[in-house]
Design a protein around this motif. Structure first.
Motif, PDB file in Angstrom:
ATOM      1  N   VAL A 218       6.352 -72.102  76.738  1.00 38.36           N
ATOM      2  CA  VAL A 218       5.749 -73.290  77.363  1.00 38.36           C
ATOM      3  C   VAL A 218       4.257 -73.389  77.071  1.00 38.36           C
ATOM      4  O   VAL A 218       3.739 -74.456  76.717  1.00 38.36           O
ATOM      5  CB  VAL A 218       5.999 -73.267  78.886  1.00 38.36           C
ATOM      6  CG1 VAL A 218       5.166 -74.344  79.592  1.00 38.36           C
ATOM      7  CG2 VAL A 218       7.484 -73.463  79.174  1.00 38.36           C
ATOM      8  N   LEU A 219       3.543 -72.263  77.189  1.00 39.86           N
ATOM      9  CA  LEU A 219       2.081 -72.304  77.090  1.00 39.86           C
ATOM     10  C   LEU A 219       1.618 -72.141  75.644  1.00 39.86           C
ATOM     11  O   LEU A 219       0.826 -71.263  75.312  1.00 39.86           O
ATOM     12  CB  LEU A 219       1.469 -71.219  77.982  1.00 39.86           C
ATOM     13  CG  LEU A 219       1.775 -71.332  79.477  1.00 39.86           C
ATOM     14  CD1 LEU A 219       1.001 -70.278  80.257  1.00 39.86           C
ATOM     15  CD2 LEU A 219       1.456 -72.727  79.996  1.00 39.86           C
ATOM     16  N   THR A 220       2.087 -73.024  74.794  1.00 43.04           N
ATOM     17  CA  THR A 220       1.637 -73.042  73.406  1.00 43.04           C
ATOM     18  C   THR A 220       0.441 -73.969  73.278  1.00 43.04           C
ATOM     19  O   THR A 220       0.262 -74.892  74.088  1.00 43.04           O
ATOM     20  CB  THR A 220       2.749 -73.525  72.476  1.00 43.04           C
ATOM     21  OG1 THR A 220       3.057 -74.901  72.790  1.00 43.04           O
ATOM     22  CG2 THR A 220       4.006 -72.674  72.630  1.00 43.04           C
ATOM     23  N   PRO A 221      -0.400 -73.779  72.280  1.00 43.19           N
ATOM     24  CA  PRO A 221      -1.539 -74.693  72.089  1.00 43.19           C
ATOM     25  C   PRO A 221      -1.099 -76.148  71.952  1.00 43.19           C
ATOM     26  O   PRO A 221      -1.761 -77.060  72.473  1.00 43.19           O
ATOM     27  CB  PRO A 221      -2.183 -74.178  70.794  1.00 43.19           C
ATOM     28  CG  PRO A 221      -1.816 -72.731  70.750  1.00 43.19           C
ATOM     29  CD  PRO A 221      -0.426 -72.652  71.324  1.00 43.19           C
ATOM     30  N   GLU A 222       0.029 -76.373  71.283  1.00 48.40           N
ATOM     31  CA  GLU A 222       0.506 -77.744  71.088  1.00 48.40           C
ATOM     32  C   GLU A 222       0.893 -78.383  72.418  1.00 48.40           C
ATOM     33  O   GLU A 222       0.548 -79.550  72.686  1.00 48.40           O
ATOM     34  CB  GLU A 222       1.707 -77.749  70.133  1.00 48.40           C
ATOM     35  CG  GLU A 222       1.406 -77.302  68.716  1.00 48.40           C
ATOM     36  CD  GLU A 222       1.321 -75.788  68.559  1.00 48.40           C
ATOM     37  OE1 GLU A 222       0.907 -75.337  67.481  1.00 48.40           O
ATOM     38  OE2 GLU A 222       1.671 -75.048  69.517  1.00 48.40           O
ATOM     39  N   ASN A 223       1.595 -77.637  73.262  1.00 47.80           N
ATOM     40  CA  ASN A 223       2.004 -78.188  74.558  1.00 47.80           C
ATOM     41  C   ASN A 223       0.809 -78.433  75.467  1.00 47.80           C
ATOM     42  O   ASN A 223       0.740 -79.450  76.171  1.00 47.80           O
ATOM     43  CB  ASN A 223       2.980 -77.240  75.254  1.00 47.80           C
ATOM     44  CG  ASN A 223       4.374 -77.278  74.649  1.00 47.80           C
ATOM     45  OD1 ASN A 223       4.749 -78.242  73.986  1.00 47.80           O
ATOM     46  ND2 ASN A 223       5.137 -76.229  74.870  1.00 47.80           N
ATOM     47  N   LEU A 224      -0.154 -77.512  75.463  1.00 44.84           N
ATOM     48  CA  LEU A 224      -1.331 -77.670  76.318  1.00 44.84           C
ATOM     49  C   LEU A 224      -2.161 -78.871  75.873  1.00 44.84           C
ATOM     50  O   LEU A 224      -2.697 -79.612  76.707  1.00 44.84           O
ATOM     51  CB  LEU A 224      -2.165 -76.390  76.286  1.00 44.84           C
ATOM     52  CG  LEU A 224      -1.505 -75.167  76.941  1.00 44.84           C
ATOM     53  CD1 LEU A 224      -2.304 -73.903  76.656  1.00 44.84           C
ATOM     54  CD2 LEU A 224      -1.342 -75.362  78.443  1.00 44.84           C
ATOM     55  N   THR A 225      -2.265 -79.088  74.570  1.00 44.81           N
ATOM     56  CA  THR A 225      -2.984 -80.263  74.065  1.00 44.81           C
ATOM     57  C   THR A 225      -2.261 -81.548  74.453  1.00 44.81           C
ATOM     58  O   THR A 225      -2.889 -82.524  74.885  1.00 44.81           O
ATOM     59  CB  THR A 225      -3.129 -80.186  72.540  1.00 44.81           C
ATOM     60  OG1 THR A 225      -3.900 -79.039  72.195  1.00 44.81           O
ATOM     61  CG2 THR A 225      -3.813 -81.435  71.985  1.00 44.81           C
ATOM     62  N   ALA A 226      -0.944 -81.550  74.333  1.00 36.56           N
ATOM     63  CA  ALA A 226      -0.165 -82.730  74.715  1.00 36.56           C
ATOM     64  C   ALA A 226      -0.323 -83.040  76.197  1.00 36.56           C
ATOM     65  O   ALA A 226      -0.439 -84.203  76.589  1.00 36.56           O
ATOM     66  CB  ALA A 226       1.309 -82.506  74.373  1.00 36.56           C
ATOM     67  N   ALA A 227      -0.365 -82.000  77.035  1.00 35.61           N
ATOM     68  CA  ALA A 227      -0.537 -82.203  78.475  1.00 35.61           C
ATOM     69  C   ALA A 227      -1.893 -82.815  78.782  1.00 35.61           C
ATOM     70  O   ALA A 227      -2.007 -83.736  79.596  1.00 35.61           O
ATOM     71  CB  ALA A 227      -0.369 -80.879  79.210  1.00 35.61           C
ATOM     72  N   ARG A 228      -2.930 -82.307  78.141  1.00 36.59           N
ATOM     73  CA  ARG A 228      -4.266 -82.837  78.383  1.00 36.59           C
ATOM     74  C   ARG A 228      -4.344 -84.306  77.969  1.00 36.59           C
ATOM     75  O   ARG A 228      -4.887 -85.150  78.690  1.00 36.59           O
ATOM     76  CB  ARG A 228      -5.295 -82.013  77.622  1.00 36.59           C
ATOM     77  CG  ARG A 228      -6.740 -82.424  77.956  1.00 36.59           C
ATOM     78  CD  ARG A 228      -7.771 -81.683  77.138  1.00 36.59           C
ATOM     79  NE  ARG A 228      -7.740 -82.081  75.735  1.00 36.59           N
ATOM     80  CZ  ARG A 228      -7.288 -81.330  74.738  1.00 36.59           C
ATOM     81  NH1 ARG A 228      -6.810 -80.117  74.989  1.00 36.59           N
ATOM     82  NH2 ARG A 228      -7.291 -81.772  73.504  1.00 36.59           N
ATOM     83  N   ARG A 229      -3.809 -84.632  76.805  1.00 34.47           N
ATOM     84  CA  ARG A 229      -3.859 -86.014  76.317  1.00 34.47           C
ATOM     85  C   ARG A 229      -3.046 -86.944  77.195  1.00 34.47           C
ATOM     86  O   ARG A 229      -3.454 -88.076  77.455  1.00 34.47           O
ATOM     87  CB  ARG A 229      -3.349 -86.060  74.883  1.00 34.47           C
ATOM     88  CG  ARG A 229      -4.312 -85.442  73.872  1.00 34.47           C
ATOM     89  CD  ARG A 229      -3.718 -85.403  72.482  1.00 34.47           C
ATOM     90  NE  ARG A 229      -4.693 -84.901  71.512  1.00 34.47           N
ATOM     91  CZ  ARG A 229      -4.389 -84.558  70.267  1.00 34.47           C
ATOM     92  NH1 ARG A 229      -3.126 -84.667  69.841  1.00 34.47           N
ATOM     93  NH2 ARG A 229      -5.331 -84.110  69.445  1.00 34.47           N
ATOM     94  N   MET A 230      -1.908 -86.477  77.673  1.00 37.29           N
ATOM     95  CA  MET A 230      -1.075 -87.315  78.533  1.00 37.29           C
ATOM     96  C   MET A 230      -1.785 -87.635  79.840  1.00 37.29           C
ATOM     97  O   MET A 230      -1.774 -88.780  80.307  1.00 37.29           O
ATOM     98  CB  MET A 230       0.251 -86.606  78.819  1.00 37.29           C
ATOM     99  CG  MET A 230       1.178 -87.355  79.769  1.00 37.29           C
ATOM    100  SD  MET A 230       1.709 -88.948  79.131  1.00 37.29           S
ATOM    101  CE  MET A 230       2.763 -88.396  77.779  1.00 37.29           C
ATOM    102  N   THR A 231      -2.432 -86.651  80.452  1.00 41.28           N
ATOM    103  CA  THR A 231      -3.135 -86.879  81.710  1.00 41.28           C
ATOM    104  C   THR A 231      -4.319 -87.809  81.511  1.00 41.28           C
ATOM    105  O   THR A 231      -4.579 -88.700  82.330  1.00 41.28           O
ATOM    106  CB  THR A 231      -3.608 -85.541  82.305  1.00 41.28           C
ATOM    107  OG1 THR A 231      -2.485 -84.675  82.459  1.00 41.28           O
ATOM    108  CG2 THR A 231      -4.256 -85.750  83.670  1.00 41.28           C
TER     109      THR A 231
END
Length: 245
Positions: A218-231
């Motif tokens: 779950v805590l991959t750089p790609e997922n964390l970036t996607a979460a930040r952009r979505m918020t």
């Protein structure tokens, strides 16, 4: 066996969603970290689980952990420290489902409170007024209240924020002990090091689920970036999403 199942869950305030279309299952005995950027809906999700707010759509289904078997630790900022109540009295409030709001405490109840205070390192603080406690002492007291509730599903909202390292280590050890007792833990956390080292499962939220599963996946750089952009892109004034029949 599931402790919690989310079915196309949407939660929010004033008809504006804060968590969108969440589907998934928390197995009994899981230790799940809920992570994501500020404003991602993490605390809202815990409030929904605790029954403090109702779904805008979809459902939260509880397994063996019924409402009476849930213990909920809100953020420390939500605790009114000006209320003139002692440490012992506040911890004893965790027994209210058994004693009633105005019921007296039995010898066994008082022993349970004393044991809980000892377990969190607050023996001798029983008569202290809660407004005199430090941040770490306050959090230890709130964990003692969780202890006396003896719940199977434990919800923790930022339990280690703004407390010292020793208190964090002691309380994290207590959380791990609860999980070893097969209790289900769902915790909102910001410290990714703690999540990676201690929580086998993670849910990454950004108003909607970005990833859910093994923490390392779950805590991959790609997922964390996607979460930040979505918020960042989320419209707080958007209408409630339609739910397909």
């Amino acid at each position: 066996m599931s402790a919690v199942r989310f079915r196309n869950l949407t939660l929010g305030y004033d008809r504006h969603p804060a968590v969108h279309h969440l589907d998934g299952t928390v197995a009994a005995g899981d230790m799940l970290a809920v992570v994501g950027p500020n404003g991602a809906g993490k605390s809202t999700l815990l409030k929904g689980l605790a029954g403090a707010i109702s779904p805008l759509s979809g459902a939260i289904e509880l397994g063996d952990a019924g409402r009476g078997k849930i213990a909920y630790l809100p953020q420390a900022a939500e605790i009114d420290r000006s209320f003139p109540i002692s440490v012992f009295e506040l911890v004893a409030m965790g027994l209210w489902r058994r004693t009633g709001l105005f019921g007296g405490l039995s010898r066994a109840d008082r022993d349970a409170v004393d044991h809980a205070l000892s377990a969190v390192g607050l023996t001798g603080f029983e008569s202290r007024i809660i407004g005199t406690l430090s941040g770490g002492q306050l959090q230890r007291m709130l964990f003692a209240r969780l202890l006396v509730q003896d719940a199977q599903l434990i919800l923790l909202d930022e339990p280690f924020t703004a407390i010292d390292a020793k208190t964090t280590a002691d309380l994290l050890a207590l959380v791990c002990r609860w999980n070893a007792e097969k209790r289900t833990i769902i915790a909102v956390l910001h410290d990714m090091e703690t999540v990676r080292s201690s929580f086998p499962q993670a849910l990454l939220l950004a108003r909607r689920p970005i990833a859910w599963g093994r923490t390392a996946d779950v805590l991959t750089p790609e997922n964390l970036t996607a979460a930040r952009r979505m918020t960042e892109a989320f419209d707080d004034h958007a209408a409630v999403c339609a739910v397909a029949a």
